[in-house]
Design an enzyme around this catalytic site. Structure first.
Site, PDB file in Angstrom:
ATOM      1  N   TYR A 196     -11.863   3.957  -9.959  1.00 23.66           N
ATOM      2  CA  TYR A 196     -11.571   4.672  -8.700  1.00 23.66           C
ATOM      3  C   TYR A 196     -11.521   6.193  -8.874  1.00 23.66           C
ATOM      4  O   TYR A 196     -11.003   6.881  -7.978  1.00 23.66           O
ATOM      5  CB  TYR A 196     -10.194   4.252  -8.149  1.00 23.66           C
ATOM      6  N   TYR A 228      -1.278  -1.884 -11.959  1.00 25.95           N
ATOM      7  CA  TYR A 228      -2.710  -2.066 -12.140  1.00 25.95           C
ATOM      8  C   TYR A 228      -3.205  -1.466 -13.459  1.00 25.95           C
ATOM      9  O   TYR A 228      -4.306  -0.926 -13.527  1.00 25.95           O
ATOM     10  CB  TYR A 228      -3.497  -1.492 -10.947  1.00 25.95           C
ATOM     11  N   GLY A 254       0.784  -1.221   0.000  1.00 24.05           N
ATOM     12  CA  GLY A 254       0.000   0.000   0.000  1.00 24.05           C
ATOM     13  C   GLY A 254       0.818   1.273   0.000  1.00 24.05           C
ATOM     14  O   GLY A 254       0.271   2.365   0.183  1.00 24.05           O
ATOM     15  N   ARG A 275      -8.264   2.258 -14.081  1.00 23.59           N
ATOM     16  CA  ARG A 275      -8.246   2.941 -12.777  1.00 23.59           C
ATOM     17  C   ARG A 275      -9.090   4.218 -12.734  1.00 23.59           C
ATOM     18  O   ARG A 275      -9.806   4.444 -11.755  1.00 23.59           O
ATOM     19  CB  ARG A 275      -6.811   3.235 -12.330  1.00 23.59           C
ATOM     20  N   CYS A 302     -17.892   2.778 -25.369  1.00 19.92           N
ATOM     21  CA  CYS A 302     -19.206   3.414 -25.311  1.00 19.92           C
ATOM     22  C   CYS A 302     -19.743   3.402 -23.879  1.00 19.92           C
ATOM     23  O   CYS A 302     -20.660   2.644 -23.544  1.00 19.92           O
ATOM     24  CB  CYS A 302     -20.148   2.694 -26.267  1.00 19.92           C
ATOM     25  N   GLU A 303     -19.113   4.193 -23.021  1.00 21.74           N
ATOM     26  CA  GLU A 303     -19.468   4.321 -21.584  1.00 21.74           C
ATOM     27  C   GLU A 303     -19.045   5.697 -21.130  1.00 21.74           C
ATOM     28  O   GLU A 303     -17.925   6.126 -21.442  1.00 21.74           O
ATOM     29  CB  GLU A 303     -18.642   3.341 -20.733  1.00 21.74           C
ATOM     30  N   PRO A 363       5.009  -4.423  -1.089  1.00 24.46           N
ATOM     31  CA  PRO A 363       4.653  -3.354  -2.010  1.00 24.46           C
ATOM     32  C   PRO A 363       4.320  -3.885  -3.402  1.00 24.46           C
ATOM     33  O   PRO A 363       4.973  -4.810  -3.893  1.00 24.46           O
ATOM     34  CB  PRO A 363       5.939  -2.518  -2.080  1.00 24.46           C
ATOM     35  N   GLY A 364       3.305  -3.311  -4.013  1.00 21.73           N
ATOM     36  CA  GLY A 364       3.016  -3.617  -5.414  1.00 21.73           C
ATOM     37  C   GLY A 364       3.300  -2.365  -6.224  1.00 21.73           C
ATOM     38  O   GLY A 364       4.344  -2.189  -6.846  1.00 21.73           O
TER      39      GLY A 364
HETATM   40  N1  LLP Z   1      -0.715  -7.112  -0.302  1.00 20.29           N
HETATM   41  C1  LLP Z   1      -2.004  -7.458  -0.373  1.00 20.29           C
HETATM   42  C2  LLP Z   1      -2.501  -8.556   0.445  1.00 20.29           C
HETATM   43  C3  LLP Z   1      -2.869  -6.761  -1.229  1.00 20.29           C
HETATM   44  O1  LLP Z   1      -4.137  -7.105  -1.288  1.00 20.29           O
HETATM   45  C4  LLP Z   1      -2.352  -5.715  -2.030  1.00 20.29           C
HETATM   46  C5  LLP Z   1      -3.232  -4.998  -2.939  1.00 20.29           C
HETATM   47  C6  LLP Z   1      -0.984  -5.398  -1.935  1.00 20.29           C
HETATM   48  C7  LLP Z   1      -0.200  -6.120  -1.053  1.00 20.29           C
HETATM   49  C8  LLP Z   1      -0.330  -4.334  -2.755  1.00 20.29           C
HETATM   50  O2  LLP Z   1      -0.887  -3.075  -2.620  1.00 20.29           O
HETATM   51  P1  LLP Z   1      -0.101  -1.842  -3.299  1.00 20.29           P
HETATM   52  O3  LLP Z   1       1.246  -1.746  -2.644  1.00 20.29           O
HETATM   53  O4  LLP Z   1       0.052  -2.133  -4.752  1.00 20.29           O
HETATM   54  O5  LLP Z   1      -0.961  -0.651  -3.084  1.00 20.29           O
HETATM   55  N2  LLP Z   1      -6.426  -2.006  -8.247  1.00 20.29           N
HETATM   56  C9  LLP Z   1      -6.210  -1.036  -7.198  1.00 20.29           C
HETATM   57  C10 LLP Z   1      -5.354  -1.575  -6.109  1.00 20.29           C
HETATM   58  C11 LLP Z   1      -5.939  -2.818  -5.455  1.00 20.29           C
HETATM   59  C12 LLP Z   1      -4.954  -3.425  -4.563  1.00 20.29           C
HETATM   60  C13 LLP Z   1      -5.430  -4.693  -3.965  1.00 20.29           C
HETATM   61  N3  LLP Z   1      -4.476  -5.260  -3.077  1.00 20.29           N
HETATM   62  C14 LLP Z   1      -5.587   0.219  -7.804  1.00 20.29           C
HETATM   63  O6  LLP Z   1      -5.395   0.257  -9.021  1.00 20.29           O
HETATM   64  O7  LLP Z   1      -5.338   1.199  -7.110  1.00 20.29           O
END
Ligand code: LLP
Length: 414
Positions: free
Chosen positions: A315, A371, A237, A311, A343-344, A273-274
């Protein structure tokens, strides 16, 4: 912060000529992902959390070169499905660095994961419900098990990503010690895990602190019961600035707050981290196809839409847009609404100040490395875009552009 590894790569920092020639060579819409930047982001994260394990949340971007580059840097890979698990293993990530976090897994998912674990006892599975624990035991799984905790505290850039406070995720906090106690009869209990949500911001670390301190307390309570944990995973996150006027996250301050909040525990800290590792390493290139003066708005139609980058539609996320037109400096800045071909009404990238766009102009959409492709769809029968990966000054195709044959490939024709 080290000048060679700035905390953020802004859209303006991408070399226009390079992007322009990639668009010519591979056509648009095109995802461009810079692996060198992914590595830089990982190194900054690893430096800020020197004693922690860094598990990359693969859901942000599963393209094989990213998984390989991060594993090569030393990252573990956190997978949200057996499909991601398969991808991590196919990318030759060592199984001891791979975790599968099951969220209400269908039977087929558990069957597949347990099958993969049969020859790879080093894998770790994370269960977010007592039912999932039972269902793993029913399948004869007796390997490494982590319990996902519902920390009761959520955070995020949008209510739809604040998982920590959502009852869907994780075992209720107070139930965790008993569950771990009983699970250790059947499994090798190795950790606890929680994730507050996506988008920790530097301005307000209170939710993060709260989550981490609850996890520290839990780890101590569990240790008191004689359960040895290998790791305490506090999730991902870590936010990135989507607007040019937003500051990058002060990772050192987050790491400091984390260390303080977790207190003294007899287990390794893990972070997941993602977005932080891949978002600013990617852009989406697209061309202007329509410029329309409408009452109250100049509408700029581009080739990429919500099917390529969902996104903004899901969101209301802001993604910066830059014109790569040669003549941008000579054109007056206009406030325009950039929209896609779907078409949205939700198929919009919102309002942007751009050098007056013209048909054929190339635009770059920023922070598209996380994402982006992962959430792409074939809605409106639109083939998904291509991706290229940059590394050491060379570009390699990573995903070819889909064709209509891909879109209809699964259809039964009688
Ligand atoms: N760990 C777990 C268990 C998670 O569910 C997630 C994200 C992460 C790590 C990584 O989160 P990050 O560091 O990337 O924020 N599609 C949405 C984000 C959904 C994330 C779901 N889980 C977006 O585009 O903002």
């Amino acid at each position: 912060m080290n000048a060679d590894n700035p905390p953020v790569r802004r859209l303006a920092d991408w070399p226009a000529d390079r992007l322009d020639s990639l668009a010519d060579e591979y056509d648009t819409p095109l995802y461009v992902l810079d692996l060198d930047r992914v590595r830089e982001n990982y190194r900054r994260m690893a430096r800020a959390f020197p004693d922690a394990d860094v598990h990359y949340a693969a859901k942000a971007n599963t393209v094989r070169p990213v998984l390989q580059a991060l594993a090569d840097e030393g990252a573990g890979i956190e997978c949200a499905s057996p499909g991601e698990l398969q991808r991590a293993l196919d990318a030759e990530v060592p199984p001891e660095h791979v975790q599968y976090t099951a969220v209400n897994p269908p039977d087929g998912d558990l069957d597949r994961a347990v099958e993969l674990a049969a020859d790879r006892p080093e894998l770790t599975f994370t269960a977010g419900a007592a039912d999932t624990v039972d269902r793993l035991a029913e399948r004869g799984y007796d390997g490494r098990l982590c319990i996902r905790v519902n920390p009761g505290v959520g955070a995020g850039h949008h209510e739809k990503v604040a998982t920590g406070a959502d009852a869907k995720f994780g075992v209720p906090y107070d139930d965790v010690p008993d569950l771990l106690d009983s699970a250790r009869e059947d499994f090798d209990v190795v950790g606890i895990h929680a994730h507050a949500g996506s988008g920790i911001s530097g301005e307000d670390l209170s939710a993060h602190r709260e989550l981490v301190s609850r996890m520290g307390d839990l780890a101590r309570e569990v240790a008191h019961r004689g359960i040895d944990l290998e790791f305490v995973d506090i999730g991902g996150g870590f936010g990135v600035p989507y607007s040019p006027d937003e500051d990058p996250l002060n990772l050192d301050a987050v790491a400091e707050a984390t260390r303080e909040a977790v207190g003294s525990i007899d287990a390794t800290l893990a972070v997941e981290p993602g977005r932080y590792l891949v978002a600013d390493a990617g852009v989406l290139l697209t061309r202007v196809n329509t410029v329309k003066e409408a009452p109250g708005a100049t509408v700029v139609g581009v080739g990429a839409g919500m099917t390529d980058l969902a996104r903004p539609a899901i969101y209301d996320a802001h993604h910066e847009i830059r014109s790569l037109s040669d003549e941008w400096e000579d054109r007056p800045t206009r406030e325009v609404t950039v929209v896609g071909p779907v078409c949205e009404s939700s198929d919009t990238f919102g309002e942007h100040d751009l050098p007056a766009p013209e048909r054929g102009d190339l635009l770059a959409i920023g922070n598209a490395g996380a994402y982006g492709y992962e959430m792409a769809s074939q809605y409106n029968s639109r083939p998904r875009p291509a991706s290229v990966v940059l590394a050491d000054d060379s570009a390699t195709p990573a995903r070819r552009r889909e064709t209509m044959a891909d879109v209809t490939a699964v259809e039964e024709r009688r």
